[in-house]
Enzyme design. Structure first.
Site, PDB file in Angstrom:
ATOM      1  N   THR B 101     -53.133 -10.363   4.835  1.00 43.00           N
ATOM      2  CA  THR B 101     -54.224 -10.505   3.370  1.00 43.00           C
ATOM      3  C   THR B 101     -55.456  -9.870   3.562  1.00 43.00           C
ATOM      4  O   THR B 101     -56.024  -9.293   4.258  1.00 43.00           O
ATOM      5  CB  THR B 101     -54.753 -11.807   3.844  1.00 43.00           C
ATOM      6  OG1 THR B 101     -53.905 -13.123   4.251  1.00 43.00           O
ATOM      7  CG2 THR B 101     -56.041 -12.959   3.404  1.00 43.00           C
ATOM      8  N   LYS B 175     -52.514 -15.679  -2.211  1.00 41.69           N
ATOM      9  CA  LYS B 175     -53.055 -16.239  -0.913  1.00 41.69           C
ATOM     10  C   LYS B 175     -54.642 -16.359  -1.932  1.00 41.69           C
ATOM     11  O   LYS B 175     -55.025 -16.853  -0.855  1.00 41.69           O
ATOM     12  CB  LYS B 175     -52.749 -14.629  -0.211  1.00 41.69           C
ATOM     13  CG  LYS B 175     -53.983 -15.090   1.456  1.00 41.69           C
ATOM     14  CD  LYS B 175     -52.940 -16.496   2.308  1.00 41.69           C
ATOM     15  CE  LYS B 175     -53.890 -16.646   3.469  1.00 41.69           C
ATOM     16  NZ  LYS B 175     -53.222 -15.346   3.913  1.00 41.69           N
ATOM     17  N   LYS B 243     -63.497 -13.480   6.103  1.00 43.49           N
ATOM     18  CA  LYS B 243     -62.886 -11.676   5.645  1.00 43.49           C
ATOM     19  C   LYS B 243     -62.167 -12.223   4.261  1.00 43.49           C
ATOM     20  O   LYS B 243     -61.976 -11.427   3.392  1.00 43.49           O
ATOM     21  CB  LYS B 243     -62.099 -11.150   6.625  1.00 43.49           C
ATOM     22  CG  LYS B 243     -61.097  -9.955   6.474  1.00 43.49           C
ATOM     23  CD  LYS B 243     -59.866  -9.979   7.123  1.00 43.49           C
ATOM     24  CE  LYS B 243     -58.394 -10.366   6.441  1.00 43.49           C
ATOM     25  NZ  LYS B 243     -57.234  -9.838   6.163  1.00 43.49           N
TER      26      LYS B 243
END
Lengths: 292, 292
Positions: B101, B175, B243
Site C-alpha cells: 500500500t 485502496k 502510514k
C-alpha cells in the site's frame, strides 16, 4: 398489567412512522384511540376504525396503554408532562411507551414521575426507518422495569423485534450507541466516495471490490450507491439525524465523554442542513464533500 | 508476456504478509527467487525451495516477474528506483507488481519509468490482512495497463481475487478509498462502544441488537467485540494504518479534497501510536475513548 386483545390502546404521533406502527396495532384488532398535532395525518387510521382524541390527556383517559412517537425531546416533554399531558391523566396501573428517539435523561425523569403516579413507563426508540415501520421489522430498544418490558413484549412485537436494554433510559442510550456508530461511518463513506470520484476511478467498480471486506457496512452497500446516483430521497432525514446527534452529544457530555467523531459528524450534517439539505436523506452528506 | 509455470518469479519483502503470499506462488510450482532486508525472515521460503538474491537488482536479473511487498512508499521508491534497484536491472518485457500500500503518485512514476525501460508495471495493493494472505483470500486492487493486468490475473489469483481498477495508480487510489471508509468507521465504533460502557448498558446486548441494522459493519461485528474484551492483538497494526492514512491525506490534498473525518482519524490514531499503541490492532482506538 396483562395486555389482551381487548386492552384499549392509545397512540400519539401519527407521522410517517407512527402511522405505519399504529396501523399494525389496529390490524391486530386492538381498540385504538389516536391523537396528533395535525389531525389530517391520522385520517387513514380513523377511516380504518381508530377513534380520535382531542389531547394527550384525552387519549390517556380512555386507554390502558399509550404509545408515543413524536418529534423532539421538547415534544416528548410536552406530551408527557405538559398541560393536558399524558401522565396526569393516566390511571394507576396503566402503561406508557415512548417510541421517540429522545434524551435518556428525560426518559428517566418520565419514568420517575410515572412511578409516582402508579404508571409504568418504558422508553423504546426504534431503528429501521420508514420501511422497517411499514414492514413491522423495526429494532426496538427498550428501557424500563424488566417485568413491564415482559408485559409489553408481545404488543411491541407487532411492530418489530423488541430487546430489553436495562433500566429507564437504557433504550435511549442504546439508540444513541446506534447513532454514534452510524454518524462517523457516514462521514467515512461520503469521503471515500468523494475520493473515488475525484481520483478518476470507476466508483461502482471500487464499491464492488471493497464492500465485502473490512470496509464493508450496511451504509456502504445501501447508501453509497445512492450517493453516486445523486439519489438523495430520504430513507432517514438529515434533520432527524441532526436532532439525534444533538441528543447524543449532550448525553455523552453528561457522562463525561468527549466524542470528536460525533462532534465532527454533527457539525458537517449541521452545515448540510443549513445549506438547504435538511429534507434530504442522510446520504446527502456526499454533496458536501463532492462540492469541496 | 505470458506467464507459464516455468516463468521465473521474484518476490521482494517477506514480512508476515509477504511470506504467506510468496508461499502460495512457491506451492503452485513457480521457480522463486526472494530478497528481504532481513534475510532470516525469508528462511521458511528458502527451506521450501526458494533461492536467495542479494539485492532487488539481483532478483530482477534472474526473474521475469517480480512482486514486491515492502513497508513505506520510501521503501518502494528505494526498491524500484534506488541504487541496485529493480527497474534498472529488469529485462525488456519483464513485469513488476507492487503489492505494497503506497502512494498513487509514486505508482504512476514507477509505471512511467518502467515503460521507458520496456518493463510492465502494476500497482496492486491488497486488503484482507494476515488471515487473508494466509488463506489466499485477499482483495487485490490493480492499476496499470489492462492487457498487463490480464496477463497477471492468474498469478495474482493464487493469492486472492484481483480486480482491475484502471490505469497506473488506480490500484493505490482504490485502496485509499477502502482505508478512508474504514478510518471514520473505526472512530464511530470506538466512540459508540465507549458510550455503551460509560452509560451502564450491557454493551454486548446492544451490539447484538444493532449489528444487523443500519449501524452494522464488518468492523462492528468483528472488532467491537475485541474492544469490549480488551483484546488488542493486531489483525491490522495501528502503525500501518497510520502510514496508510498519511498517504491518503497527501493524495486527497493533491486532488484538492479536504477530508476532515480522515484527518480526525489520522490524528486520533497518531495519538494512540505516540502513547505506546503503535503495535496494537486498529481496535486499540477504543483505549483512547474509554480512558477519556
Amino acid at each position: 398489567m396483562q395486555i389482551t386483545n381487548e386492552t384499549r390502546i392509545g397512540f400519539i404521533g401519527t407521522g410517517v412512522m407512527g402511522l405505519s406502527m399504529a396501523g399494525h396495532l389496529l390490524k391486530a384488532g386492538f381498540p385504538l384511540a389516536i391523537h396528533n398535532r395535525t389531525r389530517s395525518r391520522g385520517e387513514p387510521l380513523l377511516r380504518a376504525g381508530a377513534s380520535w382524541a382531542e389531547s394527550p390527556a384525552r387519549v390517556a383517559a380512555q386507554s390502558s396503554v399509550v404509545l408515543t412517537m413524536v418529534g423532539f425531546p421538547s415534544d416528548v416533554e410536552q406530551v408527557y408532562l405538559g398541560k393536558d399531558g399524558l401522565l396526569a391523566a393516566s390511571g394507576r396501573g396503566s402503561m406508557t411507551i415512548d417510541l421517540t428517539t429522545s434524551s435518556p435523561r428525560l426518559a428517566k425523569r418520565i419514568h420517575e414521575e410515572a412511578s409516582r403516579a402508579g404508571v409504568q413507563a418504558l422508553d423504546a426508540p426504534v431503528s429501521g426507518g420508514d420501511i422497517g415501520a411499514r414492514e413491522a421489522r423495526l429494532a426496538i430498544m427498550v428501557g424500563g422495569d424488566r417485568d413491564v418490558f415482559e408485559s409489553a413484549r408481545s404488543l411491541l412485537g407487532l411492530m418489530g423485534s423488541p430487546s430489553y436494554m436495562g433500566p429507564a433510559g437504557s433504550g435511549q442510550h442504546a439508540k444513541m450507541v446506534n447513532q454514534i456508530a452510524i454518524a462517523s461511518n457516514m462521514v467515512g463513506i461520503g469521503e471515500a466516495m468523494a475520493y473515488a470520484v475525484r481520483s478518476g476511478l470507476d466508483p461502482r467498480a471500487v464499491l464492488a471490490c471493497i464492500e465485502h471486506g473490512a470496509a464493508g457496512s450496511w451504509a456502504l452497500s445501501h447508501l453509497a450507491p445512492k450517493m453516486l446516483a445523486g439519489d438523495y430521497a430520504p430513507g432517514f432525514y438529515v434533520k432527524h439525524f441532526v436532532k439525534d446527534m444533538k441528543i447524543a452529544i449532550e448525553s455523552a457530555e453528561e457522562l463525561g465523554l468527549d466524542l470528536p467523531g460525533l462532534r465532527l459528524a454533527r457539525a458537517l450534517y449541521g452545515r448540510l442542513a443549513d445549506s438547504g439539505g435538511a429534507e434530504l436523506g442522510t446520504q446527502g452528506l456526499f454533496r458536501l464533500f463532492s462540492q469541496g
